[in-house]
Design an enzyme around this catalytic site. Structure first.
Site, PDB file in Angstrom:
ATOM      1  N   VAL A  27      12.718  44.192  56.264  1.00 13.19           N
ATOM      2  CA  VAL A  27      11.369  44.643  56.568  1.00 13.19           C
ATOM      3  C   VAL A  27      11.051  45.803  55.639  1.00 13.19           C
ATOM      4  CG1 VAL A  27       9.812  45.548  58.326  1.00 13.19           C
ATOM      5  CG2 VAL A  27      11.658  43.982  58.985  1.00 13.19           C
ATOM      6  N   CYS A  28       9.907  45.741  54.980  1.00 13.45           N
ATOM      7  CA  CYS A  28       9.466  46.832  54.108  1.00 13.45           C
ATOM      8  C   CYS A  28      10.529  47.125  53.038  1.00 13.45           C
ATOM      9  CB  CYS A  28       9.152  48.048  54.973  1.00 13.45           C
ATOM     10  SG  CYS A  28       8.181  49.327  54.144  1.00 13.45           S
ATOM     11  N   THR A  29      10.947  48.387  52.898  1.00 11.70           N
ATOM     12  CA  THR A  29      11.905  48.738  51.844  1.00 11.70           C
ATOM     13  C   THR A  29      13.352  48.435  52.230  1.00 11.70           C
ATOM     14  OG1 THR A  29      11.938  51.030  52.648  1.00 11.70           O
ATOM     15  CG2 THR A  29      10.431  50.512  50.829  1.00 11.70           C
ATOM     16  N   THR A  61       8.470  43.422  48.833  1.00  5.54           N
ATOM     17  CA  THR A  61       8.706  44.664  49.576  1.00  5.54           C
ATOM     18  C   THR A  61       7.362  45.374  49.695  1.00  5.54           C
ATOM     19  OG1 THR A  61      10.125  46.621  49.747  1.00  5.54           O
ATOM     20  CG2 THR A  61       9.234  46.116  47.555  1.00  5.54           C
TER      21      THR A  61
END
Length: 319
Positions: free
Chosen positions: A104-106, A124
């Site tokens: 998730v995300c970074t 990302t």
């Protein structure tokens, strides 16, 4: 049905919503269909972690004692900027054995640091796509979609995209109706398509610095069905077509044609999601002229036609 263990990796500096958003989705699925998911959290040493917002999360235990997961979820946050060797070593050893490996995300930065994204397509948070591509050239970084699936590996964009991805995984496991029930409970849409852009057309492009070009951007957004050729837009900006096209690209980072395409697609998408208007009517309102022209635009950008898009992504009326 086999119970799937979903393991969330915790670490200092983790983004709390990257954890709690997907956790709520899987917890809602377990409530909907008991015995489906077993949710566990673990930090490198089993100690509580402090999130980037200051919240403290208490894990179920340490990574060393964690059960083998079916779905391994790696959230993002400030703690991914300088990955802990202990954490990346554990991911390198255990990531390949998970049936599904999710970031998730970074969190994708951690997967990449562990070598788990080499040779794969991934995304990302938009702000870190350049960093991911620069630091890990073996990763094929796609900055546009809200999530990307490549084999058993799934990566998502910033924060709320993790909810979209979790809903997609639940839909894969339990079917659309289960995922729709969870989405309604969480008051979110089921579900944004993975290849939907991270930004709206207006946010994806820069705002022009000169007022005539800013006015043209506003005009395009408010009048998607009008004549939006370069010649017409240049006349509105009182510039020659050649000068206008060059200035527009220099100040917004995209060509006039591409900007118009994005605005029209977004306008049509919203009409499909929010109204009961017919496909032909929407194609005219969106500036496509014909349903076939709109269908080609949808297939090119989203990989699905307007009718299928509406079927999948228009919220059902509340009971």
């Amino acid at each position: 049905m086999e119970q799937r263990t979903v393991l969330f990796v915790l670490f200092d500096g983790v983004q709390s919503l990257d954890v709690t958003g997907p956790v709520e989705v899987f917890a809602g699925a377990e409530h909907h269909t008991p015995g489906t998911y077993r949710i566990r959290t673990a930090s490198p040493d089993g100690a509580p972690v402090r999130t980037s917002s200051g919240l403290t999360l208490v894990p179920d235990g340490s990574l060393g004692g964690a059960p083998e997961p079916h779905t391994l979820v790696v959230p993002g946050g400030e703690g991914t900027r300088l990955p802990q060797p202990r954490l990346t070593d554990w991911l390198r050893a255990h990531g390949p054995t998970a049936a599904r490996l999710v970031s998730v995300c970074t969190g994708s930065l951690l997967l990449a640091a562990a070598g788990l994204l080499d040779g794969r397509r991934a995304t990302t948070h938009w702000l870190f796509c350049d960093k991911l591509a620069r630091d890990h050239p073996a990763v094929e970084v796609d900055p546009d979609p809200i999530y990307v699936r490549d084999g058993h590996v799934a990566t998502s964009a910033g924060v709320t995209a993790g909810i979209d991805l979790a809903l997609a995984l639940v839909e894969e496991d339990l079917g659309r109706e289960a995922a729709l029930t969870i989405a309604r409970h969480l008051v979110v849409f089921l579900r944004r398509p993975g290849n939907q852009a991270q930004f709206s057309a207006q946010l994806a492009a820069q705002t022009a610095s000169r007022e005539p070009l800013r006015e043209v951007q506003r005009w395009i957004t408010e009048h998607p069905a009008d004549d939006l050729t370069v010649q017409a837009l240049a006349a509105r900006a009182r510039l020659s077509p050649r000068h206008f096209a060059r200035a527009f690209r220099a100040e917004t980072g995209t060509t006039p044609g591409r900007y118009v395409d994005r605005v029209r697609l977004e306008h049509a998408r919203r009409l499909l999601e929010d109204t009961a208007d017919g496909i032909e009517e929407i194609s005219r309102a969106g500036g496509y002229g014909t349903p076939e022209a709109m269908r080609r635009a949808f297939l090119k950008a989203l990989g699905t036609g307007p009718a299928e898009y509406r079927r999948r992504f228009r919220p059902s009326p509340a009971p």
